[in-house]
Motif scaffolding. Sequence first.
Motif, PDB file in Angstrom:
ATOM      1  N   GLU A 164       7.616 -84.454  32.706  1.00  0.00           N
ATOM      2  CA  GLU A 164       7.332 -84.205  31.285  1.00  0.00           C
ATOM      3  C   GLU A 164       8.609 -84.287  30.457  1.00  0.00           C
ATOM      4  O   GLU A 164       8.613 -84.849  29.364  1.00  0.00           O
ATOM      5  CB  GLU A 164       6.658 -82.843  31.110  1.00  0.00           C
ATOM      6  CG  GLU A 164       6.133 -82.610  29.717  1.00  0.00           C
ATOM      7  CD  GLU A 164       5.355 -81.326  29.576  1.00  0.00           C
ATOM      8  OE1 GLU A 164       4.740 -81.142  28.501  1.00  0.00           O
ATOM      9  OE2 GLU A 164       5.360 -80.489  30.499  1.00  0.00           O
ATOM     10  N   TYR A 174       4.341 -88.912  31.011  1.00  0.00           N
ATOM     11  CA  TYR A 174       3.228 -87.972  30.966  1.00  0.00           C
ATOM     12  C   TYR A 174       2.136 -88.255  31.994  1.00  0.00           C
ATOM     13  O   TYR A 174       1.483 -87.317  32.459  1.00  0.00           O
ATOM     14  CB  TYR A 174       2.652 -87.909  29.551  1.00  0.00           C
ATOM     15  CG  TYR A 174       3.689 -87.471  28.544  1.00  0.00           C
ATOM     16  CD1 TYR A 174       4.260 -86.207  28.622  1.00  0.00           C
ATOM     17  CD2 TYR A 174       4.134 -88.324  27.553  1.00  0.00           C
ATOM     18  CE1 TYR A 174       5.235 -85.803  27.728  1.00  0.00           C
ATOM     19  CE2 TYR A 174       5.105 -87.931  26.652  1.00  0.00           C
ATOM     20  CZ  TYR A 174       5.653 -86.669  26.741  1.00  0.00           C
ATOM     21  OH  TYR A 174       6.617 -86.266  25.863  1.00  0.00           O
ATOM     22  N   CYS A 198      -0.041 -82.276  28.591  1.00  0.00           N
ATOM     23  CA  CYS A 198       0.159 -83.691  28.965  1.00  0.00           C
ATOM     24  C   CYS A 198      -0.971 -84.547  28.424  1.00  0.00           C
ATOM     25  O   CYS A 198      -0.733 -85.641  27.913  1.00  0.00           O
ATOM     26  CB  CYS A 198       0.224 -83.837  30.477  1.00  0.00           C
ATOM     27  SG  CYS A 198       1.841 -83.466  31.123  1.00  0.00           S
TER      28      CYS A 198
END
Length: 163
Positions: free
Chosen positions: A17, A22, A49
């Motif tokens: 992240e 993602y 996410c």
Amino acid sequence: LDPTDYRAWYGLGQTYEIHQMYNYAAYYYANASLARPQDSRMWSALGGCYEKLDKKEEQKKCLERSEQYKDKEGIVLHKLAKMYIGMNEVEKAARCFEENLKRKDKEEISSKETVEALMFLAKFYKAKGKYDDAAEKAMRLHDYNGPEREEAASLIKEIHTLK
């Protein structure tokens, strides 16, 4: 990796992240949530996410699950409310904002989120014809300094003329 080691899965999710990868982060957060399904932090991270990946339905499911397991940080309700507004589910948004306000009042916390919730609820109740509730939220909003104060004053006037 050990499938039950949620810390490893979660840590890898955080790493990806941070690097703005993602899809990979979601994979690792999903495994963390499988390893620890009743931990709201896992679901909240996965929902974050999905938000970045613009997967609204998945985000909604994750945030709802996070709240179901009593989000300890107290951030999910506000995120859920904003997401519901974006999905035009204003009734659900109002419930989330109300619940979040109750939590913040109980903990005696005041923040930008509080102001945003009060503004939304004052307008929501006014539109629903619940003028007493709208006035109460607008009066609370009027106690805050900033640009919201003027809008709260005009809302109070509108509500009194509608009564």
